[in-house]
Design a protein around this motif. Structure first.
Motif, PDB file in Angstrom:
ATOM      1  N   ASN A  67       7.058  21.646 -33.270  1.00 14.67           N
ATOM      2  CA  ASN A  67       5.756  21.836 -33.442  1.00 14.67           C
ATOM      3  C   ASN A  67       4.847  21.279 -32.358  1.00 14.67           C
ATOM      4  O   ASN A  67       5.429  20.457 -31.359  1.00 14.67           O
ATOM      5  N   TRP A  68       3.559  21.692 -32.157  1.00 18.02           N
ATOM      6  CA  TRP A  68       2.778  21.126 -31.202  1.00 18.02           C
ATOM      7  C   TRP A  68       1.980  20.254 -31.709  1.00 18.02           C
ATOM      8  O   TRP A  68       1.535  19.972 -32.683  1.00 18.02           O
ATOM      9  N   ASN A  69       1.268  19.199 -30.853  1.00 10.01           N
ATOM     10  CA  ASN A  69       0.799  17.894 -31.136  1.00 10.01           C
ATOM     11  C   ASN A  69      -0.554  17.931 -30.297  1.00 10.01           C
ATOM     12  O   ASN A  69      -0.267  18.261 -29.126  1.00 10.01           O
ATOM     13  N   VAL A  70      -1.543  17.497 -30.573  1.00 12.07           N
ATOM     14  CA  VAL A  70      -2.840  17.469 -29.870  1.00 12.07           C
ATOM     15  C   VAL A  70      -3.290  15.899 -30.010  1.00 12.07           C
ATOM     16  O   VAL A  70      -3.197  15.358 -31.128  1.00 12.07           O
ATOM     17  N   LYS A  71      -4.019  15.570 -28.822  1.00  7.20           N
ATOM     18  CA  LYS A  71      -4.744  14.364 -28.579  1.00  7.20           C
ATOM     19  C   LYS A  71      -5.963  14.740 -27.872  1.00  7.20           C
ATOM     20  O   LYS A  71      -5.993  15.477 -26.866  1.00  7.20           O
ATOM     21  N   PHE A  72      -7.163  14.307 -28.618  1.00  6.63           N
ATOM     22  CA  PHE A  72      -8.508  14.463 -27.963  1.00  6.63           C
ATOM     23  C   PHE A  72      -8.748  13.026 -27.242  1.00  6.63           C
ATOM     24  O   PHE A  72      -8.554  11.889 -28.063  1.00  6.63           O
ATOM     25  N   ASN A  73      -8.891  13.124 -25.882  1.00  8.11           N
ATOM     26  CA  ASN A  73      -9.091  11.743 -25.389  1.00  8.11           C
ATOM     27  C   ASN A  73     -10.378  11.682 -24.369  1.00  8.11           C
ATOM     28  O   ASN A  73     -10.875  12.500 -23.759  1.00  8.11           O
ATOM     29  N   ILE A  74     -11.027  10.462 -24.481  1.00  6.96           N
ATOM     30  CA  ILE A  74     -12.277  10.218 -23.626  1.00  6.96           C
ATOM     31  C   ILE A  74     -11.723   8.987 -23.155  1.00  6.96           C
ATOM     32  O   ILE A  74     -11.829   7.726 -23.545  1.00  6.96           O
TER      33      ILE A  74
END
Length: 376
Positions: A363-370
């Motif tokens: 599976n693909w994993n997602v990280k939203f980062n600021i």
């Protein structure tokens, strides 16, 4: 954490001139740094999702640059959280300039390999970094030549880094860049990098890099072999920038019986993982810089960075990373806003030790980062 510091901003710092001998022999000293904080939302972490993400201290960095006559010095020290390795020297060297074309650097100096300073535009690095082939500094001596359209770098590195390199001590994980660790150590590494610049309207560079060195195993007392080469192309046209790089590496340690030679251990930022011993890495990074100069915002850089770790071992699943985002320049403040997607990626998923080795995720994993920092 393990992410890069921006080189897009000018170096903000104090310049101090002193003259211990005579007025014509002044030492120039520049001191600067940054303080950075980071927010992330990781979709594979249930607690992170429930809390709406995490907002943490990232790094406090100090830079020192000095020059006296033909000698110069550069040092970069990072203060990370203890969980990410704590304090560490990113770079520290003494240099000598014969003239504008010929220079020497000695100490903990950046390895000349591939696109410099790095291939990506985002807060995360591309996959070369996680294989120890980008933004890495080792202990040795480096010769730099630049004249007209040509660049040449020649370097010899005795060993990887400062911490835990003596005797049978395993390499410390309190380091900025990934180096081979565990029961193996990098030794007697040589590097050659050649770049040719051409074009006016379309400013381009074409380059090649070679790395050859030893891998000393503390159990067998024997030295294996490490090699890598890269071809890269960079083009700038008006506000657009394109970076393309192909890298191939091969790690052949002489390990004790029973060890799996299809993978080796690498360490940085307070922990270690394993990576496949032989692979090709493909990188494509595209960006567009848009000047704004309104209110507090100076410019925006839009980008997409893609990298693939193609594992050349049967039964091992490839690692992928794609980061879409933008960086904001606001005077002395700089920020990244990234949407990072990864598969079989140690920093983008809940599989750590095996992600860059066998790769057990489908599976693909997602990280939203600021990430935001003030440079001084």
């Amino acid at each position: 954490m393990r992410y890069k510091e921006s080189l897009l901003l000018p170096f903000f710092g104090a310049i101090i001139a002193v003259s211990p001998l005579a007025a014509q022999e002044k030492t120039k000293l520049k001191i600067g740094g940054t303080l950075r904080f980071n927010y992330n939302y990781s979709d594979w972490k249930p607690e992170n999702r429930k809390r709406g993400g995490e907002f943490d201290f990232d790094v406090f960095r100090l830079n020192v640059n000095a020059s006296y006559k033909k000698f110069d010095l550069a040092a970069d020290y990072r203060f990370y959280p203890a969980s990410s390795g704590g304090g560490m020297l990113r770079e520290g060297w003494i240099g000598y300039s014969f003239n504008k074309s010929h220079r020497l650097q000695m100490g903990l100096t950046t390895v000349p390999f591939g696109i410099l300073p790095y291939t990506g535009n985002n807060y995360f690095f591309n996959l070369n970094y996680y294989a120890g082939l980008e933004d890495d500094a080792d202990m040795g001596i480096k010769y730099l030549f630049r004249k007209n359209r040509w660049e040449l770098s020649l370097a010899y590195f005795q060993n990887a880094d400062l911490s835990g390199t003596g005797g049978d001590t395993e390499l410390s994980a309190s380091r900025y860049a990934y180096d081979i660790a565990g029961r193996d150590k990098e030794a007697h590494q040589g590097n050659v990098r050649v770049v040719y610049h051409f074009g006016n309207l379309w400013r381009q560079q074409l380059g090649g890099s070679v790395l050859v060195g030893g891998l000393y195993n503390m159990d067998t007392r024997k030295t294996g072999f490490r090699s890598a080469f890269a071809l890269h192309y960079v083009v700038d046209y008006q506000r657009w920038n394109l970076k393309i790089q192909y890298t191939s590496y091969n790690l052949k340690p002489v390990q004790a019986p029973g060890e799996d030679r299809r993978m080796v251990t690498m360490a940085a930022y307070g922990s270690s993982y394993r990576i496949v011993s032989r692979a090709d890495i493909y990188i494509v990074s595209l960006s567009c810089r848009i000047p704004v100069n309104k209110l507090f915002l100076d410019s925006i850089c839009l980008y997409n960075d893609f990298s693939l770790l193609d594992k050349r071992t049967a039964g091992f699943n490839d690692s992928l990373e794609n980061v879409t985002g933008c960086s904001l320049t606001m005077g002395k403040v700089f920020s990244y806003i990234d949407y990072a997607v990864g598969r079989n990626h140690a920093w983008l998923g809940d599989v750590w030790d095996e992600a860059f080795a066998r790769g057990t995720e489908d599976n693909w994993n997602v990280k939203f980062n600021i990430n935001i920092g003030y440079y001084f």
